[in-house]
Design an enzyme around this catalytic site. Structure first.
Site, mmCIF file in Angstrom:
data_model
loop_
_atom_site.group_PDB
_atom_site.id
_atom_site.type_symbol
_atom_site.label_atom_id
_atom_site.label_comp_id
_atom_site.label_asym_id
_atom_site.label_seq_id
_atom_site.Cartn_x
_atom_site.Cartn_y
_atom_site.Cartn_z
ATOM 1 N NE ARG A 79 -3.901 -2.144 2.206
ATOM 2 C CZ ARG A 79 -3.636 -3.239 2.694
ATOM 3 N NH1 ARG A 79 -2.581 -3.494 3.318
ATOM 4 N NH2 ARG A 79 -4.214 -4.487 2.509
ATOM 5 C CE LYS A 119 -1.536 14.404 -13.366
ATOM 6 N NZ LYS A 119 -1.855 15.079 -14.908
ATOM 7 C CD GLU A 171 6.130 17.916 -22.372
ATOM 8 O OE1 GLU A 171 5.778 18.924 -21.652
ATOM 9 O OE2 GLU A 171 5.206 17.132 -22.906
ATOM 10 C CE LYS A 231 4.332 18.020 -13.439
ATOM 11 N NZ LYS A 231 4.382 16.919 -14.415
ATOM 12 C CD GLU A 242 -4.752 17.575 -14.680
ATOM 13 O OE1 GLU A 242 -3.684 17.058 -14.168
ATOM 14 O OE2 GLU A 242 -5.273 17.572 -15.721
ATOM 15 N NE ARG A 294 0.049 17.751 -12.139
ATOM 16 C CZ ARG A 294 0.467 16.825 -11.427
ATOM 17 N NH1 ARG A 294 0.143 16.767 -10.205
ATOM 18 N NH2 ARG A 294 1.365 16.091 -11.564
ATOM 19 C CG ASN A 297 -2.838 19.252 -20.180
ATOM 20 O OD1 ASN A 297 -1.947 18.176 -20.171
ATOM 21 N ND2 ASN A 297 -4.023 19.257 -19.448
ATOM 22 C CG HIS A 348 0.198 18.243 -23.687
ATOM 23 N ND1 HIS A 348 1.389 19.329 -23.646
ATOM 24 C CD2 HIS A 348 1.070 17.321 -23.224
ATOM 25 C CE1 HIS A 348 2.472 19.083 -23.052
ATOM 26 N NE2 HIS A 348 2.290 18.044 -22.633
ATOM 27 C CG HIS A 405 -2.889 14.058 -25.334
ATOM 28 N ND1 HIS A 405 -3.244 14.751 -24.382
ATOM 29 C CD2 HIS A 405 -1.484 13.707 -25.126
ATOM 30 C CE1 HIS A 405 -2.447 14.934 -23.516
ATOM 31 N NE2 HIS A 405 -1.329 14.191 -23.790
ATOM 32 C CG HIS A 429 4.403 13.317 -25.380
ATOM 33 N ND1 HIS A 429 2.935 13.517 -25.520
ATOM 34 C CD2 HIS A 429 4.776 14.270 -24.202
ATOM 35 C CE1 HIS A 429 2.609 14.296 -24.557
ATOM 36 N NE2 HIS A 429 3.634 14.714 -23.915
#
Ligand SMILES: NC(=O)c1ccc[n+]([C@@H]2O[C@H](COP(=O)([O-])OP(=O)(O)OC[C@H]3O[C@@H](n4cnc5c(N)ncnc54)[C@H](O)[C@@H]3O)[C@@H](O)[C@H]2O)c1
Length: 370
Positions: free
Chosen positions: A127, A149, A191, A233, A243, A248, A252, A255, A259, A271
């Site tokens: 956990r 993330k 980025e 960041k 988010e 946040r 994007n 993006h 995507h 990417h």
């Protein structure tokens, strides 16, 4: 920047002030030695990495051994195809057999694939055991290693299973980028330039004044660049960890189209390359909506170009604008409408359902037919 420069140690430390889960991002020459100091006293450590990163494994293992830490190396496969639940199942099985306990730690030495996969394995093992991120790609240094993330892909789509699991430390030494393949480095630059357009004027000045130094991977310049991006960041993550407030989501920028281009396929884009084209699209769309001037959009496109990044799709006509719009409407962050993050008089913000003629002009600017 929220961090402090320490010229003696040539390290920049950026605090990520999350209540109860605060940690530091350490950037600069020799940063990896800090992993051993952070983990000293832990009885067992597992280092997760990949074969392509082998050149950098001894630095980390030697530092851990020097601090009397018993570390075991576990390699995982390379690429998105190995960022899976099978890899996580394999890893946690190996954690168990190696005797890793609740108070031990996992170190992720690699790019975003290693960081996301090892981070998710650490999030679910017992956990949650501590994870330290040691990013070895430019993208991982400025983006994926920061913010907690973690996750893996399913056959049905990318990053569909995951957890928020903040690291206890992030250690980035830009010297390791010397061995990164050129295309992977450039993808990370996509980025980096995003942060410049998000409002970091000092970063933008560094990139504009000496794009060659960045492209040539000068370690001191890269340390400054990585630190600025990481600090940006970190600030956003502290403001909007999960988010929920929309802050946040401004990360994007570029993006939405990126995507869609990646999902549509047929272009063989990494990417960061897709993000770079997405940034040009976003600049042109913002200008078409008169949110920014044409000159401001030109300046953004010129910087992307000076960094050697793509400004249009490699082959015109592969995927139509109509197909991309359909994909963008299905983006998990779009709520069914057409949502972009665009520059404007109040800075970068979310813009919903822009008129079709403006979208068409922006498509044309990046070589996409209607
Ligand atoms: N968690 C997040 O917030 C977040 C954010 C952005 C992207 N991501 C994820 O990151 C992943 C992409 O990460 P990436 O761009 O770092 O790619 P990657 O991890 O696949 O690394 C690219 C390639 O470079 C190799 N490599 C890494 N470091 C090297 C080095 N120093 N020298 C030589 N080779 C090296 C890797 O083995 C791999 O072959 C995607 O899965 C994406 O979903 C996550």
């Amino acid at each position: 920047m929220s961090g402090d420069a320490d010229p003696a140690a040539e390290l920049i430390t950026i605090p990520v002030a999350l209540p109860g889960r605060a940690y530091d991002i350490v950037v600069g020459a020799g940063a990896i030695d800090g992993v051993a100091r952070l983990l000293s006293g832990r009885s067992r450590v597992v280092v997760v990495s990949q074969a392509a990163i082998a050149a950098h494994v001894p630095t980390l293992l030697d530092a851990l051994a020097g601090a009397g830490i018993d570390a075991e190396l576990m390699l995982i496969g390379d690429g998105e195809a190995d960022k899976t639940l099978d890899t996580v199942a394999d890893l946690v099985g190996r954690f168990t057999r190696s005797g890793l306990l609740r108070n031990d730690a996992v170190v992720a030495l690699g790019g975003g694939v290693v960081g996301d996969t090892a981070g998710f394995a650490a999030a679910v093992y017992h956990r949650g055991v501590a994870v330290v991120q040691v990013p070895t790609t430019l993208l991982a240094m400025v983006d994926s290693s920061i913010g907690g993330k973690t996750g893996v892909n399913l056959p049905e789509g990318k990053n569909l299973v995951g957890a928020f699991h903040q690291p206890i430390g992030v250690f980035a030494d830009p010297a390791v980028l010397a061995t990164l393949p050129a295309r992977e480095f450039d993808a990370g630059l996509g980025e980096v330039v995003k942060y410049a357009f998000l409002g970091d004027t000092e970063l933008r000045a560094t990139l504009s004044s000496a794009p060659d130094t960045v492209v040539d991977r000068d370690p001191a310049t890269l340390a400054r660049v990585v630190a600025r991006c990481a600090a940006f960041k970190a600030r956003v993550v502290v403001e909007d960890e999960h988010e929920t407030s929309g802050v946040r989501a401004t990360l994007n920028l570029g993006h939405t189209l990126a995507h869609a281009l990646e999902t549509a396929g047929g272009y063989d884009l990494l990417h960061g390359e897709a993000v770079s084209i997405g940034l040009v699209f976003a600049a042109r769309l913002a200008a078409a909506l008169e949110r920014i001037s044409t000159e401001a959009a030109d300046e953004q496109v010129a910087l992307i170009s000076a960094l050697g990044l793509p400004t249009a799709v490699p082959r015109a006509g592969r995927v139509s604008g109509a197909e991309l719009i359909a994909l963008m409407r299905r983006d998990k962050k779009s709520d069914g409408g057409l949502t972009f993050v665009l520059d404007g008089p109040r800075g970068v913000e979310r813009v919903d359902d822009p008129p079709a003629h403006a979208v068409e002009r922006a498509f044309a600017a990046v070589g996409i037919r209607a």
